[in-house]
Design an enzyme around this catalytic site. Sequence first.
Site, PDB file in Angstrom:
ATOM      1  N   LYS A   1      10.750  12.925   1.566  1.00  0.00           N
ATOM      2  CA  LYS A   1      10.066  14.197   1.290  1.00  0.00           C
ATOM      3  C   LYS A   1      11.018  15.389   1.483  1.00  0.00           C
ATOM      4  CE  LYS A   1       6.241  12.344  -0.054  1.00  0.00           C
ATOM      5  NZ  LYS A   1       5.812  12.467  -1.453  1.00  0.00           N
TER       6      LYS A   1
ATOM      7  N   TYR B   1      10.329   7.812   5.062  1.00  0.00           N
ATOM      8  CA  TYR B   1       9.294   8.601   4.377  1.00  0.00           C
ATOM      9  C   TYR B   1       9.617  10.090   4.506  1.00  0.00           C
ATOM     10  CZ  TYR B   1       4.958  10.849   3.112  1.00  0.00           C
ATOM     11  OH  TYR B   1       4.042  11.676   2.504  1.00  0.00           O
TER      12      TYR B   1
HETATM   13  P1  NAP Z   1      -3.202   7.831  -2.002  1.00  0.00           P
HETATM   14  O1  NAP Z   1      -4.623   8.224  -1.928  1.00  0.00           O
HETATM   15  O2  NAP Z   1      -2.759   6.557  -1.347  1.00  0.00           O
HETATM   16  O3  NAP Z   1      -2.757   7.830  -3.544  1.00  0.00           O
HETATM   17  C1  NAP Z   1      -1.484   7.395  -3.943  1.00  0.00           C
HETATM   18  C2  NAP Z   1      -1.460   7.259  -5.446  1.00  0.00           C
HETATM   19  O4  NAP Z   1      -0.186   6.746  -5.845  1.00  0.00           O
HETATM   20  C3  NAP Z   1      -2.510   6.287  -5.960  1.00  0.00           C
HETATM   21  O5  NAP Z   1      -3.052   6.768  -7.164  1.00  0.00           O
HETATM   22  C4  NAP Z   1      -1.712   5.015  -6.225  1.00  0.00           C
HETATM   23  O6  NAP Z   1      -2.365   4.303  -7.259  1.00  0.00           O
HETATM   24  C5  NAP Z   1      -0.387   5.603  -6.667  1.00  0.00           C
HETATM   25  N1  NAP Z   1       0.708   4.652  -6.486  1.00  0.00           N
HETATM   26  C6  NAP Z   1       1.077   4.006  -5.357  1.00  0.00           C
HETATM   27  N2  NAP Z   1       2.099   3.190  -5.602  1.00  0.00           N
HETATM   28  C7  NAP Z   1       2.396   3.328  -6.921  1.00  0.00           C
HETATM   29  C8  NAP Z   1       3.355   2.733  -7.783  1.00  0.00           C
HETATM   30  N3  NAP Z   1       4.232   1.811  -7.327  1.00  0.00           N
HETATM   31  N4  NAP Z   1       3.380   3.097  -9.081  1.00  0.00           N
HETATM   32  C9  NAP Z   1       2.493   4.007  -9.559  1.00  0.00           C
HETATM   33  N5  NAP Z   1       1.566   4.607  -8.789  1.00  0.00           N
HETATM   34  C10 NAP Z   1       1.518   4.259  -7.490  1.00  0.00           C
HETATM   35  O7  NAP Z   1      -2.275   8.958  -1.355  1.00  0.00           O
HETATM   36  P2  NAP Z   1      -2.310  10.556  -1.512  1.00  0.00           P
HETATM   37  O8  NAP Z   1      -2.525  11.115  -0.153  1.00  0.00           O
HETATM   38  O9  NAP Z   1      -3.179  10.983  -2.602  1.00  0.00           O
HETATM   39  O10 NAP Z   1      -0.764  10.774  -1.864  1.00  0.00           O
HETATM   40  C11 NAP Z   1      -0.340  11.547  -2.955  1.00  0.00           C
HETATM   41  C12 NAP Z   1       0.974  12.206  -2.583  1.00  0.00           C
HETATM   42  O11 NAP Z   1       0.765  13.107  -1.497  1.00  0.00           O
HETATM   43  C13 NAP Z   1       2.071  11.236  -2.116  1.00  0.00           C
HETATM   44  O12 NAP Z   1       3.311  11.607  -2.678  1.00  0.00           O
HETATM   45  C14 NAP Z   1       2.112  11.451  -0.617  1.00  0.00           C
HETATM   46  O13 NAP Z   1       3.383  11.166  -0.061  1.00  0.00           O
HETATM   47  C15 NAP Z   1       1.767  12.922  -0.532  1.00  0.00           C
HETATM   48  N6  NAP Z   1       1.261  13.356   0.767  1.00  0.00           N
HETATM   49  C16 NAP Z   1       0.118  12.848   1.274  1.00  0.00           C
HETATM   50  C17 NAP Z   1      -0.320  13.261   2.527  1.00  0.00           C
HETATM   51  C18 NAP Z   1      -1.572  12.713   3.162  1.00  0.00           C
HETATM   52  O14 NAP Z   1      -1.774  12.951   4.372  1.00  0.00           O
HETATM   53  N7  NAP Z   1      -2.442  12.036   2.428  1.00  0.00           N
HETATM   54  C19 NAP Z   1       0.427  14.208   3.260  1.00  0.00           C
HETATM   55  C20 NAP Z   1       1.590  14.704   2.700  1.00  0.00           C
HETATM   56  C21 NAP Z   1       1.993  14.289   1.452  1.00  0.00           C
HETATM   57  P3  NAP Z   1      -2.291   2.726  -7.536  1.00  0.00           P
HETATM   58  O15 NAP Z   1      -2.475   2.050  -6.223  1.00  0.00           O
HETATM   59  O16 NAP Z   1      -3.417   2.532  -8.505  1.00  0.00           O
HETATM   60  O17 NAP Z   1      -0.961   2.500  -8.148  1.00  0.00           O
END
Ligand code: NAP
Length: 267
Positions: A161, A157
């Site tokens: 990133k 992961y």
């Molecule tokens: P989240 O709430 O789990 O949302 C992830 C999104 O990605 C959901 O809309 C999910 O929708 C979609 N997704 C997952 N697998 C997919 C697939 N195979 N095809 C298409 N869509 C898919 O997570 P989030 O925190 O909002 O994450 C968004 C971004 O922020 C990610 O890139 C993550 O790495 C990054 N990020 C998050 C954090 C954190 O602490 N939350 C920190 C640093 C970076 P479906 O399930 O409907 O497909």
Amino acid sequence: MTSSTTSPGTALITGASTGIGAIYADRLARRGHDLILVARNGERLRALADELHAATGRRITTLVADLTDAAARSRVEEVLRTDESLTMLVNNAGIGSVASILADDADTMEHMIALNVTALTRLSYAVAPAFVRRKAGTIVNIASVVGVAVEMLNGVYSASKSYVIGFGHTLQRDLGDKGVRIQTVMPGATATEFWDVAGYAPQKESASTMSAADLVDAALAGLDAGERVTIPGLHEGERWTQWEADRRALAPKFANAVPAARYGLAR
Ligand code: NAP
């Protein structure tokens, strides 16, 4: 905010069904963008699209696609290549893990790479020529602070990133003078379902975890300010500026035909 003549164009947001992507959808619709929302969960996407259309009057369409599936992903690539109204791509969809190499398997990691790296790359390649042709467009790539602080979570992961951060630097080099804006966003821990998927749900309740709303509002403020890299949780922004300056200063030092003296091959 209903006139399409005032629209800043269409934004395609991946991973828009929940979390950070759903907040981007809300904020960009309120800024006047029409939207194309992409994720696997069509029910959630349509509920959000209906809600945002009712609130803003913008044209909001949904595209149900698993971005790890080549056929589904290519439908999204086709939209990015051909929809002339597109002005923004938010490469947000991503999944994480907290497991070490001994606690997870290679297939799970390959799936993560397919979403976090391959899909983000292919979608960027699909839209870049169109943005350059129109001399306008914005690509927002959602990375993470663990792309730098790589020892904090699962290694694949974190490395995925790091890739997003590095790729963003080169997109800037290749497209920055051609009318295309590139922004790499590096969230720290953010309160979303990410942590349920990653295997450490309590992180959502931690005192150091940011809300998705604050994260996206800060990221958009960074975009408006012209930042190429936005790190909402880093209060000492000058430390990133220094790190970047040091990294770039190192580049010309690598090119030597003769190995360094410490390797004992001096001639
Ligand atoms: P989240 O709430 O789990 O949302 C992830 C999104 O990605 C959901 O809309 C999910 O929708 C979609 N997704 C997952 N697998 C997919 C697939 N195979 N095809 C298409 N869509 C898919 O997570 P989030 O925190 O909002 O994450 C968004 C971004 O922020 C990610 O890139 C993550 O790495 C990054 N990020 C998050 C954090 C954190 O602490 N939350 C920190 C640093 C970076 P479906 O399930 O409907 O497909």
